[in-house]
Design a protein around this motif. Structure first.
Motif, PDB file in Angstrom:
ATOM      1  N   SER A 162      30.878 -47.144  82.992  1.00 42.27           N
ATOM      2  CA  SER A 162      29.689 -47.475  82.209  1.00 42.27           C
ATOM      3  C   SER A 162      29.616 -46.693  80.906  1.00 42.27           C
ATOM      4  CB  SER A 162      28.430 -47.217  83.042  1.00 42.27           C
ATOM      5  OG  SER A 162      28.382 -45.873  83.494  1.00 42.27           O
ATOM      6  N   THR A 163      30.133 -45.473  80.908  1.00 41.49           N
ATOM      7  CA  THR A 163      30.041 -44.635  79.714  1.00 41.49           C
ATOM      8  C   THR A 163      30.822 -45.241  78.554  1.00 41.49           C
ATOM      9  OG1 THR A 163      30.053 -42.775  81.259  1.00 41.49           O
ATOM     10  CG2 THR A 163      30.157 -42.259  78.913  1.00 41.49           C
ATOM     11  N   GLY A 164      32.055 -45.663  78.838  1.00 38.39           N
ATOM     12  CA  GLY A 164      32.874 -46.275  77.804  1.00 38.39           C
ATOM     13  C   GLY A 164      32.291 -47.578  77.306  1.00 38.39           C
ATOM     14  N   VAL A 213      31.178 -48.244  73.318  1.00 35.88           N
ATOM     15  CA  VAL A 213      31.656 -49.358  72.496  1.00 35.88           C
ATOM     16  C   VAL A 213      30.474 -50.209  72.015  1.00 35.88           C
ATOM     17  CG1 VAL A 213      33.005 -51.499  72.531  1.00 35.88           C
ATOM     18  CG2 VAL A 213      33.959 -49.404  73.519  1.00 35.88           C
ATOM     19  N   ALA A 214      29.505 -50.436  72.895  1.00 39.90           N
ATOM     20  CA  ALA A 214      28.332 -51.209  72.500  1.00 39.90           C
ATOM     21  C   ALA A 214      27.567 -50.518  71.374  1.00 39.90           C
ATOM     22  CB  ALA A 214      27.411 -51.424  73.696  1.00 39.90           C
ATOM     23  N   LEU A 215      27.663 -49.194  71.318  1.00 35.40           N
ATOM     24  CA  LEU A 215      26.961 -48.428  70.286  1.00 35.40           C
ATOM     25  C   LEU A 215      27.815 -48.185  69.049  1.00 35.40           C
ATOM     26  CD1 LEU A 215      25.133 -45.847  72.578  1.00 35.40           C
ATOM     27  CD2 LEU A 215      24.063 -47.623  71.190  1.00 35.40           C
ATOM     28  N   VAL A 244      38.805 -51.968  80.417  1.00 30.30           N
ATOM     29  CA  VAL A 244      39.459 -52.726  79.340  1.00 30.30           C
ATOM     30  C   VAL A 244      38.840 -54.110  79.229  1.00 30.30           C
ATOM     31  CG1 VAL A 244      41.620 -53.814  78.620  1.00 30.30           C
ATOM     32  CG2 VAL A 244      41.641 -51.455  79.472  1.00 30.30           C
ATOM     33  N   GLU A 245      38.674 -54.783  80.353  1.00 33.21           N
ATOM     34  CA  GLU A 245      38.087 -56.127  80.336  1.00 33.21           C
ATOM     35  C   GLU A 245      36.657 -56.086  79.791  1.00 33.21           C
ATOM     36  OE1 GLU A 245      37.118 -59.863  83.398  1.00 33.21           O
ATOM     37  OE2 GLU A 245      37.994 -57.994  84.180  1.00 33.21           O
ATOM     38  N   ALA A 246      35.894 -55.103  80.236  1.00 36.71           N
ATOM     39  CA  ALA A 246      34.488 -55.026  79.834  1.00 36.71           C
ATOM     40  C   ALA A 246      34.337 -54.742  78.345  1.00 36.71           C
ATOM     41  CB  ALA A 246      33.773 -53.949  80.651  1.00 36.71           C
ATOM     42  N   VAL A 247      35.073 -53.774  77.820  1.00 35.81           N
ATOM     43  CA  VAL A 247      34.877 -53.423  76.400  1.00 35.81           C
ATOM     44  C   VAL A 247      35.411 -54.520  75.492  1.00 35.81           C
ATOM     45  CG1 VAL A 247      34.868 -50.947  76.844  1.00 35.81           C
ATOM     46  CG2 VAL A 247      37.006 -52.057  76.231  1.00 35.81           C
ATOM     47  N   ASN A 248      36.427 -55.240  75.927  1.00 33.49           N
ATOM     48  CA  ASN A 248      36.898 -56.355  75.113  1.00 33.49           C
ATOM     49  C   ASN A 248      35.875 -57.485  75.085  1.00 33.49           C
ATOM     50  OD1 ASN A 248      39.284 -55.127  74.319  1.00 33.49           O
ATOM     51  ND2 ASN A 248      40.464 -55.944  76.021  1.00 33.49           N
ATOM     52  N   GLU A 249      35.151 -57.668  76.191  1.00 30.74           N
ATOM     53  CA  GLU A 249      34.078 -58.659  76.207  1.00 30.74           C
ATOM     54  C   GLU A 249      32.936 -58.230  75.285  1.00 30.74           C
ATOM     55  OE1 GLU A 249      33.074 -58.971  80.314  1.00 30.74           O
ATOM     56  OE2 GLU A 249      34.713 -60.356  80.778  1.00 30.74           O
ATOM     57  N   ILE A 250      32.604 -56.929  75.320  1.00 33.37           N
ATOM     58  CA  ILE A 250      31.567 -56.411  74.425  1.00 33.37           C
ATOM     59  C   ILE A 250      31.974 -56.606  72.970  1.00 33.37           C
ATOM     60  CG2 ILE A 250      30.448 -54.293  73.612  1.00 33.37           C
ATOM     61  CD1 ILE A 250      29.297 -55.272  76.210  1.00 33.37           C
ATOM     62  N   HIS A 251      33.236 -56.332  72.667  1.00 32.46           N
ATOM     63  CA  HIS A 251      33.745 -56.526  71.308  1.00 32.46           C
ATOM     64  C   HIS A 251      33.609 -57.979  70.873  1.00 32.46           C
ATOM     65  CE1 HIS A 251      36.518 -56.653  67.922  1.00 32.46           C
ATOM     66  NE2 HIS A 251      37.156 -57.617  68.535  1.00 32.46           N
ATOM     67  N   LEU A 252      33.967 -58.889  71.753  1.00 27.65           N
ATOM     68  CA  LEU A 252      33.873 -60.316  71.447  1.00 27.65           C
ATOM     69  C   LEU A 252      32.421 -60.695  71.164  1.00 27.65           C
ATOM     70  CD1 LEU A 252      35.682 -62.860  71.303  1.00 27.65           C
ATOM     71  CD2 LEU A 252      35.090 -63.288  73.699  1.00 27.65           C
TER      72      LEU A 252
END
Length: 335
Positions: free
Chosen positions: A205-207, A211-213, A246-254
């Motif tokens: 959750s921290t990562g 990325v969201a921030l 990796v999957e989660a932060v790439n989704e956030i990036h998208l």
């Protein structure tokens, strides 16, 4: 943030001085989807002495911290083989040097990016050596105040260095109240450079939050199992967790690169017609009945009666003809 977050899996001392284990880590990291793997190059004679105290007395194998660093060493040729392995599995080779000699070795090895650990941010001798290479630099801000960071940033800018800064809290594992996620934005505003987050929380959750921030670089320790021996294991992600991250932060990036414009809802025209409702009556009513709120119902779909949003305009008006329960109510039904 147009490019995907740059994800760095740090091995640090998780290899416990085993070359075979370190090669196994390279193969495991390559399966997670991160772009880079990070090492630490320790050359005990160049960076330490027998007088260095243990920061935390964790080792049952090493009598001194110096002995520990000796055990973490690899030869220059072994490092070259490790770099070759990283190239074969398409991982950027990043390393933290802790001595000028380590920088010389890393130039022979062919390091992609230099990482400057929190304890070296104010080591201007080492920074001078690194800037002379012309390679990109990532610095961790874990032990530094803004006053100290200002001096380091000024130094790097004076050398025209290509550098990024990571918010980092030097605590293993880091607790939520220590994350300092607010610092990501502060660093961006203060220094106008690429900013990331160096995580020691051992939580996915921290990562994701970082990325969201706005973190454009995310560095985190990895380990085969958090029960393994070593100072960083408890603050590391497992490889299954790394894949999830990796999957989660790439989704956030998208998501960040596809902003939604709330005033443009053309894509929902058909759905709105299905889900929005028309006015109807909820009981049999005779011609001439004066409509009240209690007579009304709303029924799908939209367009078969007066819009439910306009119910107020029919209250107090008489019916032009008899209406049966659940009939839609249109303007021509009103006198």
């Amino acid at each position: 943030m147009s490019n995907q977050p740059y994800l760095i899996a740090e091995i640090a001392q998780a290899h416990e001085g085993s070359l075979g284990l370190l090669h196994s880590y390279i193969d495991a990291v390559a399966q997670t989807g991160v772009q880079a793997i990070k090492f630490q190059m320790h050359i005990a004679d160049a960076e330490s002495s027998i007088h260095e105290p243990f920061r935390v007395k964790f080792s049952k194998e090493d009598a001194t911290r110096f002995d520990y660093w000796k055990r973490m060493e690899f030869t220059l040729e072994q490092w070259k083989d490790l770099k070759k392995h990283c190239d074969e599995v398409d991982l950027d080779f990043i390393c933290s040097p802790f001595s000028n000699l380590a920088v010389d070795w890393l130039e022979e090895v062919g390091v992609h990016i230099y990482k400057v650990g929190s304890g070296e941010v104010n080591n201007f001798l080492l920074l001078e050596k690194i800037t002379q290479t012309g390679k990109p630099i990532i610095i961790s801000s874990g032990m530094s105040s803004y006053t100290e960071l200002d001096k380091t940033v000024d130094f790097l800018k004076s050398k025209k260095a290509n550098f990024s800064i990571l918010q980092c809290t030097t605590a293993y594992p880091t607790k939520p109240e220590q994350y300092g996620l607010n610092v990501i934005g502060e660093l961006k505003e203060r220094y106008k450079v690429t900013v990331g987050f160096s995580d020691h929380s051992a939580k996915i959750s921290t990562g994701i939050a970082a990325v969201a921030l706005g973190a454009e670089i995310l560095e985190f320790h990895v380990v085969f199992n958090r029960s393994m021996f070593g100072p960083d294991a408890i603050a590391s992600l497992t490889f299954d967790e790394t894949k999830q991250l990796v999957e989660a932060v790439n989704e956030i990036h998208l998501a960040q690169n596809h902003p939604i414009h709330k005033n443009n809802n053309e894509d929902f025209r058909e759905l709105k017609n299905i889900f929005e409702k028309s006015l109807a009556i909820n009981k049999d009513l005779a011609k001439g009945h004066v409509l009240t709120f209690a007579d009304l119902e709303s029924k799908k779909p939209k367009g078969y009666g007066i819009s439910a949003a306009e119910f107020a305009k029919v209250i107090g008006r008489p019916l032009a003809a008899h209406k049966s329960q659940w009939d839609f109510l249109n303007e021509e039904d009103l006198a």
